[in-house]
Scaffold this active site. Structure first.
Site, PDB file in Angstrom:
ATOM      1  N   MET A 268       0.826  -1.204   0.000  1.00  0.00           N
ATOM      2  CA  MET A 268       0.000   0.000   0.000  1.00  0.00           C
ATOM      3  C   MET A 268       0.859   1.251   0.000  1.00  0.00           C
ATOM      4  SD  MET A 268      -2.989   1.202  -0.056  1.00  0.00           S
ATOM      5  CE  MET A 268      -3.130   2.973  -0.228  1.00  0.00           C
ATOM      6  N   GLU A 269       0.483   2.184  -0.869  1.00  0.00           N
ATOM      7  CA  GLU A 269       1.318   3.348  -1.182  1.00  0.00           C
ATOM      8  C   GLU A 269       1.117   4.557  -0.273  1.00  0.00           C
ATOM      9  OE1 GLU A 269      -1.262   2.172  -3.138  1.00  0.00           O
ATOM     10  OE2 GLU A 269      -2.409   3.822  -3.996  1.00  0.00           O
ATOM     11  N   ASN A 270       0.707   4.387   0.991  1.00  0.00           N
ATOM     12  CA  ASN A 270       0.518   5.522   1.900  1.00  0.00           C
ATOM     13  C   ASN A 270       1.668   6.528   1.771  1.00  0.00           C
ATOM     14  OD1 ASN A 270      -1.571   3.844   3.206  1.00  0.00           O
ATOM     15  ND2 ASN A 270       0.223   2.701   3.891  1.00  0.00           N
ATOM     16  N   HIS A 302       6.247  -0.295  -7.954  1.00  0.00           N
ATOM     17  CA  HIS A 302       4.836   0.075  -8.089  1.00  0.00           C
ATOM     18  C   HIS A 302       4.411   1.066  -6.999  1.00  0.00           C
ATOM     19  CE1 HIS A 302       0.565  -0.847  -9.133  1.00  0.00           C
ATOM     20  NE2 HIS A 302       0.377  -0.566  -7.848  1.00  0.00           N
ATOM     21  N   GLU A 303       4.675   0.713  -5.759  1.00  0.00           N
ATOM     22  CA  GLU A 303       4.225   1.581  -4.662  1.00  0.00           C
ATOM     23  C   GLU A 303       4.962   2.912  -4.699  1.00  0.00           C
ATOM     24  OE1 GLU A 303       1.604   0.475  -3.481  1.00  0.00           O
ATOM     25  OE2 GLU A 303       1.875  -1.622  -4.045  1.00  0.00           O
TER      26      GLU A 303
HETATM   27  N1  ARG Z   1      -3.287   0.526  -3.779  1.00  0.00           N
HETATM   28  C1  ARG Z   1      -2.659  -0.711  -3.450  1.00  0.00           C
HETATM   29  C2  ARG Z   1      -1.743  -1.043  -4.609  1.00  0.00           C
HETATM   30  O1  ARG Z   1      -2.052  -1.203  -5.687  1.00  0.00           O
HETATM   31  C3  ARG Z   1      -3.556  -1.867  -3.255  1.00  0.00           C
HETATM   32  C4  ARG Z   1      -4.690  -1.680  -2.341  1.00  0.00           C
HETATM   33  C5  ARG Z   1      -5.562  -2.852  -2.402  1.00  0.00           C
HETATM   34  N2  ARG Z   1      -6.680  -2.631  -1.601  1.00  0.00           N
HETATM   35  C6  ARG Z   1      -7.636  -3.523  -1.451  1.00  0.00           C
HETATM   36  N3  ARG Z   1      -8.611  -3.224  -0.673  1.00  0.00           N
HETATM   37  N4  ARG Z   1      -7.621  -4.670  -2.048  1.00  0.00           N
HETATM   38  O2  ARG Z   1      -0.627  -1.078  -4.550  1.00  0.00           O
HETATM   39 ZN    ZN Z   2      -1.286   0.130  -6.988  1.00  0.00          ZN
END
Ligand code: ARG
Ligand code: ZN
Length: 858
Positions: A268-270, A302-303
């Site tokens: 997750m890209e927080n 990616h992140e």
């Molecule tokens: N944004 C994240 C990513 O692509 C993935 C989040 C996935 N969230 C979920 N609820 N499945 O790197």
């Molecule tokens: Zn993503």
């Protein structure tokens, strides 16, 4: 009848901007794993002119208090429901709102919101987890500037992290310590993160193109600090690549990654504080395979790339998820192409798309990359939104060319910096860089299903020309633009023409001069999958063979050979008897002489899996397909025993490093071993046993185990227990061990049940569930077993998981999507099982939506 009340469906037409925004927030956490108090101080601002009630999302929260402009509100000034809190008469267009509630992280097994994993507390908020932490306007079009105070007992929480910069840290008094974090960039709630616990900090740094020094930190649980080197290298490569390719420089002085054991997805890209599934950070040569190393690099990339495509420019609403995900997957694919081998990377991505996205798009869960409606957004983090989304971006890049694409992306990121936008802003930026409109491009966002392209051929004797008509027979409301990179060859495999054509709409005609009187050129269409389509086979076996040997484009050559194999299966199914493997053997024979790179050659030699074969043929008699597949493998093995032995010996000695050469050697050696183990004499199993025992790298150690299980060798039990004894201390390696035992072959139900009682297995850890249940459910021989025993097992487990982790339960339920295509009673059994799930008194939105859709197909 369903027993639960229907959950609201969100549709794209219903989207309207927020009435109230909270541009600034101060959060305060008083941490306690069992009862954490959260307070939010919001600056509230009316968005527009019309004063009306203000709604704040909030789920599973224990409300404590609410203040408006500092004064405690009366209970009649607000209304609390299961979904949130409504302030009936906000005190003005601009006011201060303070709200306090309690949550219970250690009972949160959904792994969404604030939860406990190992010795840490951590968050996952995308898409709608923030509302499980505190009452909030939890939508991506509400951007906030965050300041975060975390207070906790330093013996349990020596490390306390949030987004942005650490601006204050107090000395502990009376068992409490406080830290304050501030993120200068406004962001939606889904990008907020908090981590606290007993973590070990590892450190590195990166010098940006403008000369700033960025501190890089990876936090891990104790004992894993030796496994972060590759992740740091990958991160630095990604940072450099984004500078070199798009001129994008990191925008804070600190970048942090935390490795988490219990995590629902990859990562997750927080902002400034990425959270990762531990399996995508931690690696060393002993415990990680080459595939794991490559995934780590790709996901770290990616992140990191989300920092611009997703964070700096974010989404207006969740329908547009592909705007950040399709684009960022495309960016990470490009990054890996540049860091490894572009052809091999493209082959992997196309194989993945065909094996997972094409079936999704032809089943009950099919949806456009821009979904029109959803009940639970978590169900839409799909291979369609991600991987097909990336193919659509690739198509844009093919139309523009990569240099103009870069300009278009820079334009998009500059113009919409700090905003939440839709795919339209992206597409129009690209059109501006292109210098003209791109007709029909937008339809790719609205059309579901894989376009099935048909080819008709005709000879024009007057012109001595062949005419090929390329048709999309079912454009419906959404005719498309295609990039068709094609080439034509003569019967000796000599290249005649090569062209990249933009096809606007459902029909195009290619005219190609015959090389000699009437001779039909051999066409290679949509090379390297220049558009995400399926092309009806229009070539003879002989023509496919010529492409498989002569296509200069390595990707298309690879897929031509795969097609040759598929056409053997198709013919054998049709004729009911085994057709000769002559053409396949011919191509293989010549391939041994080719000067190809080792990794590429290892892919070329890899025989398609049962799943790939059945998907391509749309035939679901897995038992029969498996018999045919084994027959082919045995024949190939016997025909080329010497060649495979030679290949094996030649690549036997490897050095456990992640260089292209060594990765190629390991792959080639493993492919050779795979064929040798299919020799009916069973004379090569000692090679597998020795390789496992002497392995210096996980890629050398795990493959023999998998293969011995697949060929049902007498050595397999020893191999399984030896592996376990060596690795029982390492959770990530055990995941692979669990999976290997159920991922292939018949009757694995009892193996699943036995492994569930292994002390290292727990349904609470998503990696374990994926290793055991998902691997089983992706094993067609066991899952689609004719009496329905596989369905019953998985349905039972879905019910158990529903009470633990709805997202994972729903993900597992999606694997029933193929049930309607199965033989005999299977569709009926699936329907009965899914209806039982649907009647669960406490069914989650996640599971209810998935099961409801699949039942409709049965
Ligand atoms: N944004 C994240 C990513 O692509 C993935 C989040 C996935 N969230 C979920 N609820 N499945 O790197
Ligand atoms: Zn993503």
């Amino acid at each position: 009848m369903t027993s639960s009340s229907p959950s609201p469906v969100h549709t794209i037409e219903d989207y309207s901007p927020n009435l109230w925004l909270t541009p600034k927030v101060h959060l305060r956490f008083d941490l306690d794993p069992h009862l954490t108090v959260v307070r939010a101080d919001y600056d509230v601002q009316l968005n527009g002119k019309l004063l009306g009630p203000m709604f704040l999302h909030g789920e599973k929260l224990e409300f404590l208090s609410l203040r408006l402009n500092g004064a405690v509100a009366n209970p009649n000034e607000y209304k609390i429901t299961d979904l949130g809190l409504e302030i009936l008469q906000p005190p003005g267009e601009h006011f201060q709102l303070t709200i306090e509630n309690r949550i219970c992280p250690d009972e949160n097994t959904s792994l969404e919101g604030l939860y406990k994993s190992g010795s840490m507390l951590c968050t996952q908020n995308e898409p709608e987890g923030f509302r499980k932490i505190v009452y909030s306007v939890d939508r991506p079009d509400n951007m906030m500037r965050f300041t975060v105070t975390i207070s906790g007992d330093p013996t349990y929480f020596p490390v306390m992290l949030s987004n942005g910069n650490l601006i204050r840290e107090t000395v502990p008094v009376e068992g409490k310590k406080e830290v304050v974090w501030e993120d200068p960039y406004p962001k939606p709630s889904y990008l907020f993160a908090l981590v606290a616990g007993e973590l070990v900090e590892t450190k590195d740094q990166f010098l940006t193109q403008s000369g700033r020094n960025v501190t890089l930190k990876i936090f891990v649980e104790k004992g894993n600090e030796e496994k972060v080197g590759f992740a740091f290298d990958s991160l630095k490569k990604a940072m450099k690549w984004d500078e070199d390719t798009f001129g994008l420089e990191y925008d804070l002085d600190l970048f942090m990654i935390v490795a988490v054991e219990d995590f629902n997805m990859g990562a997750m890209e927080n902002k400034g504080l990425n959270l990762f599934n531990a399996k995508l950070v931690l690696a060393d040569k002993k415990s990680a395979t080459d595939e794991t190393f490559e995934s780590i690099m790709a996901v770290i990339g990616h992140e990191y790339f989300h920092n611009y495509t997703g964070n700096r420019v974010t989404l207006r609403n969740w329908f547009n998820l592909t705007l950040k995900e399709g684009l960022t997957v495309f960016r990470d694919q490009w990054f890996t192409e540049d860091m490894t081998d572009p052809h091999v990377k493209r082959i992997k991505d196309i194989l993945f798309l065909k094996e997972y996205q094409f079936p999704e798009d032809q089943g009950p869960m099919s949806h456009p990359i821009l979904p029109k409606s959803y009940t639970e957004m978590n169900n839409f983090y799909t291979v369609t939104v991600y991987e097909k989304g990336a193919e659509v971006i690739r198509l844009v890049s093919e139309i523009l060319g990569r240099e103009s694409f870069k300009k278009g992306l820079q334009l998009y990121l500059t113009r919409y910096d700090g905003q939440g936008v839709t795919f339209e802003e992206f597409v129009s930026s690209m059109e501006e860089a292109y210098g003209k409109p791109i007709p029909l491009l937008r339809n790719w966002y609205h059309r579901k299903g894989t376009p099935k392209i048909q080819i008709e051929e005709r000879f024009d004797s007057k012109e001595n020309e062949w005419e090929f008509t390329i048709t999309d027979p079912n454009p419906g409301e959404y005719p498309l633009v295609y990039v068709n990179s094609f080439a034509a060859f003569d019967p000796n495999g000599k290249l005649l023409v090569e062209e990249k054509r933009i096809q606007e709409g459902p029909k195009d005609i290619l005219r190609i001069p015959a090389s000699s009187e009437g001779e039909k050129p051999i066409l290679s269409l949509f090379r390297s999958l220049s558009s995400p389509v399926l092309v009806d086979n229009f070539l003879s076996k002989e023509e496919i063979r010529i492409l498989a040997e002569n296509e200069p484009d390595g990707v298309s050559r690879f897929f031509a050979f795969q097609n040759l194999i598929f056409s053997w299966f198709a013919e054998t199914l049709l004729e009911g008897d085994t057709v000769s493997l002559h053409e396949i053997l011919e191509v293989l024979k010549s391939s041994f002489q080719k000067p190809w790179d080792k990794t590429y050659f290892s892919f070329y030699l890899t025989f398609p899996s049962l799943g790939q074969i059945s998907e391509h043929l749309q035939s679901f008699d897995f038992v029969k397909l498996n018999q045919m597949r084994n027959h082919a493998l045995r024949t190939i093995s016997q025909t080329f025993t010497k060649e495979f032995q030679f290949l094996y010996e030649e690549n036997r000695k490897t050095i456990p490093t992640q260089t292209k050469e060594e990765i190629g050697k390991r792959r080639l050696k493993n492919v050779a071993l795979y064929y040798l183990l299919h020799d009916p004499s069973r004379g090569f199993e000692h090679l597998a046993v020795t390789q496992q025992r002497e392995a210096k790298h996980m890629s050398e150690e795990i493959s023999p185990l998998r293969y011995l299980i697949e060929v049902d060798s007498a050595e397999k039990e020893t191999a399984i227990s030896n592996f376990y004894d060596r690795w029982k201390h390492d959770a990530l390696v055990l995941d692979v061990w669990f999976a290997a035992q159920v991922a292939f072959g018949v009757n694995k139900r009892s193996v699943v049940e036995e492994l569930e009682s292994n002390p290292k297995f727990t349904q609470k850890n998503p990696n374990k569930v994926r290793s055991l249940y998902f691997s089983f459910a992706r094993n067609p021989l066991s899952f689609h077993e004719e009496t329905g025993s596989g369905y019953k097992l998985i349905a039972e487990r879905i019910k158990q998981l529903n009470g633990i982790n709805p997202q994972i339960a729903a993900g597992l339920a999606k694997l029933f999507s193929q049930a309607s295509k199965q033989k005999g009673n299977l569709p009926k059994i699936a329907k009965r099982e899914l209806e039982e799930i649907q009647n669960l008194p406490q069914i989650s939105k996640d599971l209810g939506e998935v099961v409801g859709k699949i039942i409709q197909s049965l």
